[in-house]
Design a protein around this motif. Sequence first.
Motif, PDB file in Angstrom:
ATOM      1  N   ASP A 202       3.958   4.531   5.849  1.00 32.62           N
ATOM      2  CA  ASP A 202       2.677   5.228   5.778  1.00 32.62           C
ATOM      3  C   ASP A 202       2.060   5.173   4.389  1.00 32.62           C
ATOM      4  OD1 ASP A 202       2.750   5.885   8.436  1.00 32.62           O
ATOM      5  OD2 ASP A 202       3.643   7.860   8.123  1.00 32.62           O
ATOM      6  N   ALA A 203       2.878   4.938   3.360  1.00 35.50           N
ATOM      7  CA  ALA A 203       2.336   4.842   2.004  1.00 35.50           C
ATOM      8  C   ALA A 203       1.603   3.529   1.787  1.00 35.50           C
ATOM      9  CB  ALA A 203       3.454   5.000   0.975  1.00 35.50           C
ATOM     10  N   LEU A 204       2.009   2.473   2.493  1.00 32.44           N
ATOM     11  CA  LEU A 204       1.357   1.172   2.365  1.00 32.44           C
ATOM     12  C   LEU A 204       0.111   1.132   3.238  1.00 32.44           C
ATOM     13  CD1 LEU A 204       4.477  -1.181   2.496  1.00 32.44           C
ATOM     14  CD2 LEU A 204       3.134  -0.567   0.479  1.00 32.44           C
ATOM     15  N   ASN A 205      -0.977   0.690   2.664  1.00 29.58           N
ATOM     16  CA  ASN A 205      -2.233   0.674   3.405  1.00 29.58           C
ATOM     17  C   ASN A 205      -2.184  -0.275   4.596  1.00 29.58           C
ATOM     18  OD1 ASN A 205      -5.139   1.339   3.677  1.00 29.58           O
ATOM     19  ND2 ASN A 205      -5.404  -0.822   3.191  1.00 29.58           N
ATOM     20  N   SER A 206      -1.458  -1.381   4.463  1.00 31.73           N
ATOM     21  CA  SER A 206      -1.422  -2.390   5.520  1.00 31.73           C
ATOM     22  C   SER A 206      -0.660  -1.936   6.755  1.00 31.73           C
ATOM     23  CB  SER A 206      -0.797  -3.680   4.979  1.00 31.73           C
ATOM     24  OG  SER A 206       0.507  -3.423   4.465  1.00 31.73           O
TER      25      SER A 206
ATOM     26  N   ASN B 285      -6.199  -7.547  -2.134  1.00 37.52           N
ATOM     27  CA  ASN B 285      -4.942  -7.390  -2.870  1.00 37.52           C
ATOM     28  C   ASN B 285      -4.816  -6.020  -3.526  1.00 37.52           C
ATOM     29  OD1 ASN B 285      -4.084 -10.038  -2.279  1.00 37.52           O
ATOM     30  ND2 ASN B 285      -5.277 -10.860  -3.993  1.00 37.52           N
ATOM     31  N   GLN B 286      -5.935  -5.373  -3.812  1.00 40.76           N
ATOM     32  CA  GLN B 286      -5.933  -4.047  -4.429  1.00 40.76           C
ATOM     33  C   GLN B 286      -6.927  -3.128  -3.715  1.00 40.76           C
ATOM     34  OE1 GLN B 286      -3.991  -2.796  -6.853  1.00 40.76           O
ATOM     35  NE2 GLN B 286      -2.842  -4.706  -7.084  1.00 40.76           N
ATOM     36  N   PRO B 287      -6.737  -2.878  -2.437  1.00 41.88           N
ATOM     37  CA  PRO B 287      -7.678  -2.004  -1.726  1.00 41.88           C
ATOM     38  C   PRO B 287      -7.486  -0.543  -2.126  1.00 41.88           C
ATOM     39  CG  PRO B 287      -5.853  -2.566  -0.298  1.00 41.88           C
ATOM     40  CD  PRO B 287      -5.645  -3.346  -1.572  1.00 41.88           C
TER      41      PRO B 287
ATOM     42  N   ASN C 148       1.163  -5.469  -2.003  1.00 39.50           N
ATOM     43  CA  ASN C 148       2.078  -6.119  -2.939  1.00 39.50           C
ATOM     44  C   ASN C 148       2.740  -5.134  -3.897  1.00 39.50           C
ATOM     45  OD1 ASN C 148      -0.234  -5.451  -4.284  1.00 39.50           O
ATOM     46  ND2 ASN C 148      -0.464  -7.400  -5.369  1.00 39.50           N
ATOM     47  N   SER C 149       2.748  -3.852  -3.562  1.00 37.65           N
ATOM     48  CA  SER C 149       3.340  -2.852  -4.446  1.00 37.65           C
ATOM     49  C   SER C 149       4.858  -2.961  -4.445  1.00 37.65           C
ATOM     50  CB  SER C 149       2.922  -1.447  -4.011  1.00 37.65           C
ATOM     51  OG  SER C 149       3.364  -1.189  -2.693  1.00 37.65           O
ATOM     52  N   LYS C 150       5.473  -2.517  -5.534  1.00 42.84           N
ATOM     53  CA  LYS C 150       6.921  -2.569  -5.668  1.00 42.84           C
ATOM     54  C   LYS C 150       7.575  -1.498  -4.798  1.00 42.84           C
ATOM     55  CE  LYS C 150       6.640  -4.308 -10.416  1.00 42.84           C
ATOM     56  NZ  LYS C 150       7.011  -4.069 -11.837  1.00 42.84           N
TER      57      LYS C 150
ATOM     58  N   LYS D 168       1.155   4.766  -9.824  1.00 42.15           N
ATOM     59  CA  LYS D 168       1.585   3.492 -10.391  1.00 42.15           C
ATOM     60  C   LYS D 168       0.785   2.405  -9.694  1.00 42.15           C
ATOM     61  CE  LYS D 168       6.243   5.165 -11.356  1.00 42.15           C
ATOM     62  NZ  LYS D 168       7.690   4.964 -11.135  1.00 42.15           N
ATOM     63  N   MET D 169      -0.359   2.094 -10.244  1.00 40.40           N
ATOM     64  CA  MET D 169      -1.288   1.165  -9.601  1.00 40.40           C
ATOM     65  C   MET D 169      -1.509  -0.074 -10.458  1.00 40.40           C
ATOM     66  SD  MET D 169      -4.106   3.864  -8.188  1.00 40.40           S
ATOM     67  CE  MET D 169      -3.648   5.202  -7.115  1.00 40.40           C
TER      68      MET D 169
END
Length: 271
Positions: free
Chosen positions: A155-159, A217-219, A241-243, A269-270
């Motif tokens: 849920d934390a990932l937008n995709s 890549n950075q929405p 693409n977040s860690k 952490k963006m």
Amino acid sequence: MSQNPQTPSNPNFLGALAGLIGILGIFLYFTGWIYRWSYFGYFELEIISLNFPLESFLIVPIQVFFGNFITTIKALFAIIITPFLIKFTLWLLSPNSSNITFLKKLHRWIIFQKLRQIIATLFNQIFKDLIIVSWLLIVLFWLAQSQGYQDARRDALNSSSTLSVVAVVSSNEKLALGRQLDDIFADPSLKGYRIIGDQELFDKIRGRELNDTTNPNQPIVWRLLLQTDSWVYIFPALPPNSKSNQRPPVLAISTADGRIQFLILSRPKMN
């Protein structure tokens, strides 16, 4: 001669059923609590401060056991392996295991000898029940904790997020963050506001209050994490693409008594 009333040989079915339901309820509540503790802990939220209804914890385990195909397979694997773990533990602590060559050194340890002495002084059935309950709690903790973390990361990932996209509207004098509806490029005035803590947390969010998906890549997509009677928790979803150790900042917005205040709960952490 009067005959003594015979004691019924059949167990009390209703009493046994009530006891079974009670034990099942305890295990379900434990599983639901650990799941939510793991899920909201990912977002730096303490579950004890969220005031969930107690009965809701009994429904959450459905997600732990039947959330998806992989979750169901993992739960079935846990159900299959748990009896073997219980039997192995009982055998390991029994006198028969001391005859095995590679376990002789283990039985010579002082701690192990003391443990067996304690076990010998206890009732055999109580000891078995303790081992069974301990393994059940360990397995349920593992299932709930891992599933809670996986769902939170999803849920934390937008995709992959299943949480709703959110829009919070407030008057200008009640919220320091946000864009003017009549001029989204103008920064709101910070006159009269005070800050305690790390200003970098505030500065990294300021200017990113509106959703923007022009850069895949950075929405920037704000989502609703949770809404209670007096608090609204929102966060900008992480880019694809977040860690793995990256966490989104969570804004806790208080709406009590019509007054809006907010608190940044985690460091963004963006990069």
